[in-house]
Scaffold this motif. Structure first.
Motif, short mmCIF file in Angstrom:
data_model
loop_
_atom_site.label_atom_id
_atom_site.label_comp_id
_atom_site.label_asym_id
_atom_site.label_seq_id
_atom_site.Cartn_x
_atom_site.Cartn_y
_atom_site.Cartn_z
N HIS A 134 -7.69 8.67 -2.37
CA HIS A 134 -6.87 7.48 -1.64
C HIS A 134 -5.65 7.77 -1.42
CE1 HIS A 134 -4.30 6.25 -4.70
NE2 HIS A 134 -5.23 6.74 -5.46
N TYR B 213 -17.90 7.45 -0.44
CA TYR B 213 -16.49 7.09 -0.50
C TYR B 213 -15.78 7.95 0.45
CZ TYR B 213 -11.65 6.85 -1.46
OH TYR B 213 -10.09 7.18 -1.18
N SER C 151 -8.09 -0.44 -1.99
CA SER C 151 -6.76 -1.29 -1.87
C SER C 151 -6.62 -2.13 -2.82
CB SER C 151 -7.07 -2.09 -0.38
OG SER C 151 -8.11 -2.98 -0.88
N ARG D 23 0.70 -1.12 0.03
CA ARG D 23 0.01 -0.04 0.11
C ARG D 23 0.74 1.38 -0.01
NH1 ARG D 23 -4.58 -1.63 4.43
NH2 ARG D 23 -5.48 -3.30 3.55
N LYS E 274 -5.28 6.99 7.24
CA LYS E 274 -6.64 7.37 7.35
C LYS E 274 -6.93 8.76 6.72
CE LYS E 274 -7.38 4.77 11.32
NZ LYS E 274 -7.63 4.78 12.98
N LYS E 275 -8.00 9.10 6.11
CA LYS E 275 -8.37 10.18 5.56
C LYS E 275 -8.22 11.49 6.27
CE LYS E 275 -12.21 8.10 2.58
NZ LYS E 275 -12.61 7.00 3.55
N CYS F 73 -13.13 2.84 1.08
CA CYS F 73 -11.40 2.93 0.77
C CYS F 73 -11.11 2.16 -0.49
CB CYS F 73 -10.78 2.29 1.99
SG CYS F 73 -11.55 0.25 2.28
#
Length: 251
Positions: free
Chosen positions: A137, A68, A75, A40, A141-142, A73
């Motif tokens: 993305h 979203y 991935s 990631r 975390k956002k 999320c």
């Protein structure tokens, strides 16, 4: 919580031949976290003309963007491609179906399936273009990174603001009924009034919400949860009526 520099340092130790156990002991970071970073850590692609085209249903995309930013999320899949996941509570079967329909409208060629989790389901779709459709993305975390819309996304939200607001409310928002009591002629009477809340830790996402609310004429305030200003509140009668006309409750 680890920043990008910390993640890259841990991965660089692995690149120099260190074992996962030794890197975990030296850095104090769990092996599971480091293992996840191996797939990631690198930025995923952003939209351009050679990667994917604009969504065929802009209104559905605007709604899905709101979902979203609230509970979604992306991935990478180990064998290539990406999973988009939107978490939806079991209590709202209508929301689950709306989310599924929005994904299919945005990517008609991609399959959508539902994965049961404790207390919720993950509405999931596999495809190669989700990262460029949602360039917000990234690792972590956002609320720990900057969230901003690309120009093409802002154009869609400007054209379909209510769909965007609906997605935000359906993910991280709610419509509730508050009540209070007043003495009228010596008699205590109960009064009820509805209001909307949108709750998100990200300052950037809350601002996207409030900016869009202002554009459609909805009056809002920020209320604190403890010492943190996480809540966007819509309580004025005229604004609640406007929200009811375009958003409505979850179901």
């Amino acid at each position: 919580m680890y920043d990008l520099a910390t993640r890259r340092h841990a991965l660089s130790l692995l690149d120099h031949g260190r074992s996962l156990n030794s890197v975990s002991k030296e850095t104090g970071i769990s092996r599971a976290a480091i293992r996840a970073w191996q797939v990631r850590i690198e930025p995923l692609p952003r939209m351009n003309q050679t990667q994917c085209t604009a969504p065929p249903d802009p209104a559905a995309y605007s709604y899905l963007l709101g979902l979203y930013l609230g509970d979604g999320c992306i991935s990478p899949h180990p064998r290539g491609g990406y999973h988009l996941r939107i978490a939806c509570a079991d209590a709202w079967p209508g929301l689950i179906e709306q989310c599924r329909a929005a994904i299919l409208a945005v990517r008609p060629s991609d399959k959508v399936y539902v994965l049961q989790r404790q207390g919720c389901v993950a509405v999931t779709s596999y495809g190669r273009h989700w990262p460029c459709l949602f360039p917000q993305h990234g690792p972590g975390k956002k609320h720990e990174r900057r969230i901003a819309l690309d120009d093409w996304q802002q154009e869609i939200v400007d054209a379909h603001p209510w769909e965007f607001i609906r997605g935000l409310i359906h993910s991280d928002g709610c419509r509730i009924t508050n009540w209070t009591t007043r003495m009228v002629g010596g008699v205590k009477k109960r009064y009820e009034y509805p209001r909307y809340f949108f709750t998100n830790k990200s300052d950037d996402i809350r601002k996207l919400c409030t900016d869009t609310l202002s554009k459609v004429g909805v009056q809002w305030t920020i209320t604190a949860r403890g010492s943190d200003p996480f809540n966007v509140s819509v309580a004025r009668k005229e604004s609640v009526a406007l929200m009811d006309a375009h958003i409505g409750p979850k179901y």
